[in-house]
Scaffold this motif. Structure first.
Motif, PDB file in Angstrom:
ATOM      1  N   SER A 130     -11.312  -5.841 -15.814  1.00  0.00           N
ATOM      2  CA  SER A 130     -10.938  -5.290 -17.118  1.00  0.00           C
ATOM      3  C   SER A 130     -10.249  -3.952 -16.916  1.00  0.00           C
ATOM      4  N   LEU A 131      -9.335  -3.624 -17.817  1.00  0.00           N
ATOM      5  CA  LEU A 131      -8.577  -2.378 -17.749  1.00  0.00           C
ATOM      6  C   LEU A 131      -8.369  -1.857 -19.163  1.00  0.00           C
ATOM      7  N   LYS A 132      -8.869  -0.640 -19.427  1.00  0.00           N
ATOM      8  CA  LYS A 132      -8.762  -0.049 -20.760  1.00  0.00           C
ATOM      9  C   LYS A 132      -7.639   0.980 -20.779  1.00  0.00           C
ATOM     10  N   CYS A 133      -6.590   0.696 -21.541  1.00  0.00           N
ATOM     11  CA  CYS A 133      -5.452   1.601 -21.672  1.00  0.00           C
ATOM     12  C   CYS A 133      -5.122   1.780 -23.147  1.00  0.00           C
ATOM     13  N   ASP A 134      -4.558   2.941 -23.483  1.00  0.00           N
ATOM     14  CA  ASP A 134      -4.052   3.190 -24.823  1.00  0.00           C
ATOM     15  C   ASP A 134      -2.767   3.998 -24.708  1.00  0.00           C
ATOM     16  N   LYS A 135      -2.283   4.530 -25.806  1.00  0.00           N
ATOM     17  CA  LYS A 135      -1.024   5.271 -25.799  1.00  0.00           C
ATOM     18  C   LYS A 135      -1.091   6.538 -24.955  1.00  0.00           C
ATOM     19  N   ASP A 136      -2.304   7.051 -24.724  1.00  0.00           N
ATOM     20  CA  ASP A 136      -2.464   8.269 -23.937  1.00  0.00           C
ATOM     21  C   ASP A 136      -2.643   7.974 -22.448  1.00  0.00           C
ATOM     22  N   GLY A 137      -2.698   6.703 -22.090  1.00  0.00           N
ATOM     23  CA  GLY A 137      -2.852   6.349 -20.680  1.00  0.00           C
ATOM     24  C   GLY A 137      -4.028   5.429 -20.457  1.00  0.00           C
ATOM     25  N   CYS A 138      -4.366   5.236 -19.194  1.00  0.00           N
ATOM     26  CA  CYS A 138      -5.470   4.345 -18.816  1.00  0.00           C
ATOM     27  C   CYS A 138      -6.706   5.172 -18.481  1.00  0.00           C
ATOM     28  N   GLY A 139      -7.867   4.606 -18.842  1.00  0.00           N
ATOM     29  CA  GLY A 139      -9.114   5.317 -18.616  1.00  0.00           C
ATOM     30  C   GLY A 139     -10.015   4.648 -17.616  1.00  0.00           C
ATOM     31  N   ARG A 140     -10.679   3.570 -18.029  1.00  0.00           N
ATOM     32  CA  ARG A 140     -11.674   2.933 -17.189  1.00  0.00           C
ATOM     33  C   ARG A 140     -11.186   1.580 -16.689  1.00  0.00           C
ATOM     34  N   MET A 141     -11.612   1.227 -15.481  1.00  0.00           N
ATOM     35  CA  MET A 141     -11.227  -0.032 -14.877  1.00  0.00           C
ATOM     36  C   MET A 141     -12.435  -0.634 -14.168  1.00  0.00           C
ATOM     37  N   THR A 142     -12.640  -1.936 -14.361  1.00  0.00           N
ATOM     38  CA  THR A 142     -13.718  -2.657 -13.681  1.00  0.00           C
ATOM     39  C   THR A 142     -13.112  -3.661 -12.718  1.00  0.00           C
ATOM     40  N   LEU A 143     -13.678  -3.735 -11.506  1.00  0.00           N
ATOM     41  CA  LEU A 143     -13.137  -4.586 -10.458  1.00  0.00           C
ATOM     42  C   LEU A 143     -14.180  -5.580  -9.964  1.00  0.00           C
ATOM     43  N   THR A 144     -13.688  -6.642  -9.342  1.00  0.00           N
ATOM     44  CA  THR A 144     -14.574  -7.616  -8.708  1.00  0.00           C
ATOM     45  C   THR A 144     -15.096  -7.046  -7.390  1.00  0.00           C
ATOM     46  N   PRO A 145     -16.119  -7.681  -6.786  1.00  0.00           N
ATOM     47  CA  PRO A 145     -16.618  -7.197  -5.491  1.00  0.00           C
ATOM     48  C   PRO A 145     -15.491  -7.115  -4.469  1.00  0.00           C
ATOM     49  N   PRO A 146     -15.561  -6.181  -3.547  1.00  0.00           N
ATOM     50  CA  PRO A 146     -14.469  -5.962  -2.584  1.00  0.00           C
ATOM     51  C   PRO A 146     -14.384  -7.051  -1.532  1.00  0.00           C
ATOM     52  N   SER A 147     -13.205  -7.171  -0.931  1.00  0.00           N
ATOM     53  CA  SER A 147     -12.986  -8.109   0.166  1.00  0.00           C
ATOM     54  C   SER A 147     -11.906  -7.548   1.076  1.00  0.00           C
ATOM     55  N   LYS A 148     -11.762  -8.135   2.254  1.00  0.00           N
ATOM     56  CA  LYS A 148     -10.703  -7.793   3.201  1.00  0.00           C
ATOM     57  C   LYS A 148     -10.669  -6.304   3.536  1.00  0.00           C
ATOM     58  N   PHE A 149     -11.781  -5.802   4.051  1.00  0.00           N
ATOM     59  CA  PHE A 149     -11.811  -4.411   4.499  1.00  0.00           C
ATOM     60  C   PHE A 149     -10.857  -4.229   5.677  1.00  0.00           C
ATOM     61  N   ALA A 150     -10.138  -3.119   5.712  1.00  0.00           N
ATOM     62  CA  ALA A 150      -9.147  -2.912   6.759  1.00  0.00           C
ATOM     63  C   ALA A 150      -8.838  -1.434   6.920  1.00  0.00           C
ATOM     64  N   LEU A 151      -8.201  -1.125   8.046  1.00  0.00           N
ATOM     65  CA  LEU A 151      -7.696   0.230   8.299  1.00  0.00           C
ATOM     66  C   LEU A 151      -6.214   0.225   7.965  1.00  0.00           C
ATOM     67  N   ILE A 152      -5.817   1.011   6.977  1.00  0.00           N
ATOM     68  CA  ILE A 152      -4.420   1.070   6.550  1.00  0.00           C
ATOM     69  C   ILE A 152      -3.899   2.473   6.772  1.00  0.00           C
ATOM     70  N   LYS A 153      -2.741   2.565   7.368  1.00  0.00           N
ATOM     71  CA  LYS A 153      -2.118   3.862   7.614  1.00  0.00           C
ATOM     72  C   LYS A 153      -1.770   4.526   6.291  1.00  0.00           C
ATOM     73  N   ARG A 154      -2.242   5.757   6.109  1.00  0.00           N
ATOM     74  CA  ARG A 154      -1.988   6.493   4.876  1.00  0.00           C
ATOM     75  C   ARG A 154      -0.635   7.182   4.943  1.00  0.00           C
ATOM     76  N   HIS A 156       0.796  -1.215   0.000  1.00  0.00           N
ATOM     77  CA  HIS A 156       0.000   0.000   0.000  1.00  0.00           C
ATOM     78  C   HIS A 156       0.834   1.273   0.000  1.00  0.00           C
ATOM     79  N   ASN A 157       2.120   1.190   0.343  1.00  0.00           N
ATOM     80  CA  ASN A 157       2.968   2.388   0.325  1.00  0.00           C
ATOM     81  C   ASN A 157       3.418   2.768  -1.085  1.00  0.00           C
ATOM     82  N   GLU A 158       3.306   1.841  -2.037  1.00  0.00           N
ATOM     83  CA  GLU A 158       3.724   2.103  -3.415  1.00  0.00           C
ATOM     84  C   GLU A 158       2.487   2.398  -4.258  1.00  0.00           C
ATOM     85  N   VAL A 159       2.010   3.639  -4.220  1.00  0.00           N
ATOM     86  CA  VAL A 159       0.788   4.014  -4.921  1.00  0.00           C
ATOM     87  C   VAL A 159       1.032   4.069  -6.426  1.00  0.00           C
TER      88      VAL A 159
END
Length: 313
Positions: free
Chosen positions: A149-173, A90-93
């Protein structure tokens, strides 16, 4: 049916209750009468406070999400901005995205900042971090998901679809909020390999090992470098992969000169830092991202810039 006689009831209360009570009060000593009035006032105040507590609306606290259905309710509002990192790192954003749609079986994100998301492929597992949300069981500000799914082209990435979430947690920012540098003309950076173990400033006269928006007589590709982001805790720069990989390694100590434009005074002001290279990542085939953490700050002791005093951060 006979009509109800209110006048009769009022007269009965007056004759049977109010008149005897008035006679009783007039026979009491004046001091006792004052005590009775004070006690009655306190009882009335206590009754009013109790009524307020009982009648006020109950707070609508949300429980911490435990599954996809709870997640939909928890993030009913759109526009939540999240930081994205690989699961367990999580430290490597790698970038930031806006949550635009939530369903029990999927999450849709719009990518607004890309610092490595394009290197991921489905079904990579990622950690998504967002501002803490108060809940009855504490605070929840991160969860894990997999990329569908992840949509990227030469100009960068746009839209991303993810699976349902899991492992909720408190992470130090991260302690310091990073600011993305859009206009490169207002910042100039030089890096030298070295440590802040003396007050000697002779390193300033050497050609920098990495220059960003600064004059470099060698013209070896430094003109293509750029500052990606900066915060009170460090700086991220994009530079030629050949240059970076031939000169720098993770955990190398560096000395840093940053000239930033002061809009109020209309001049460039110098800032001096000691730092340590924390990350070196490939952004594409020709560019690396170098993440530097500030470990100390420097201040010139005299106008001739012959000595610099270092302070650990």
């Amino acid at each position: 049916m006979d009509k109800f006689n209110f006048q009769y009831i009022i007269g009965l209360i007056q004759a049977e209750v109010l008149v005897p009570m008035n006679k009783f009060l007039t026979t009491l000593p004046q001091e006792t009468l004052y005590l009775i009035l004070v006690a009655a006032g306190l009882i009335a105040l206590l009754a009013a406070v109790s009524a307020f507590i009982l009648m006020r609306p109950k707070s609508n606290k949300e429980k911490a999400p435990q599954g996809p259905t709870d997640f939909v309710q928890f993030f009913q509002k759109t526009g939540t901005i999240m930081d994205i990192a690989l699961a367990g790192q999580h430290n490597e954003v790698l970038g930031r995205a806006v949550l635009t749609a939530v369903k029990p079986d999927s999450i849709r994100m719009e990518i607004i900042e890309e610092n490595g998301i394009s290197m991921l492929n489905p079904p990579a597992e990622i950690t998504l971090m967002f501002p803490p949300e108060k809940s009855m069981s504490g605070k929840v500000n991160s969860f894990r998901s997999k990329i569908s799914s992840l949509k990227c082209d030469k100009d960068g990435c746009g839209r991303m679809t993810l699976t349902p979430p899991s492992k909720f947690a408190l992470i130090k920012r991260r302690r310091h909020k990073r600011k993305r540098v859009v206009d490169q003309q207002f910042i100039r950076v030089k890096l030298w390999l070295g440590t802040a173990d003396s007050n000697d400033t002779s390193f300033i006269d050497r050609i920098p090992d990495l220059a960003v928006n600064s004059y470099d007589p060698r013209s070896t590709g430094h003109e293509e470098n750029q500052v990606i982001n900066i915060s009170k805790g460090g700086i991220g720069v994009g530079a030629s992969a050949g240059l970076v990989e031939s000169k720098f390694n993770t955990d190398d100590d560096v000395l840093i000169s940053i000239f930033m434009f002061n809009f109020r005074q209309k001049i460039f002001k110098p800032y001096w830092y000691a730092g340590k290279i924390r990350t070196i990542e490939r952004m594409d085939s020709s560019t690396c991202r170098v993440g530097v953490e500030f470990t100390g700050s420097g201040k010139m002791r005299d106008e001739n810039e012959q000595h610099i005093d270092w302070t650990r951060m």
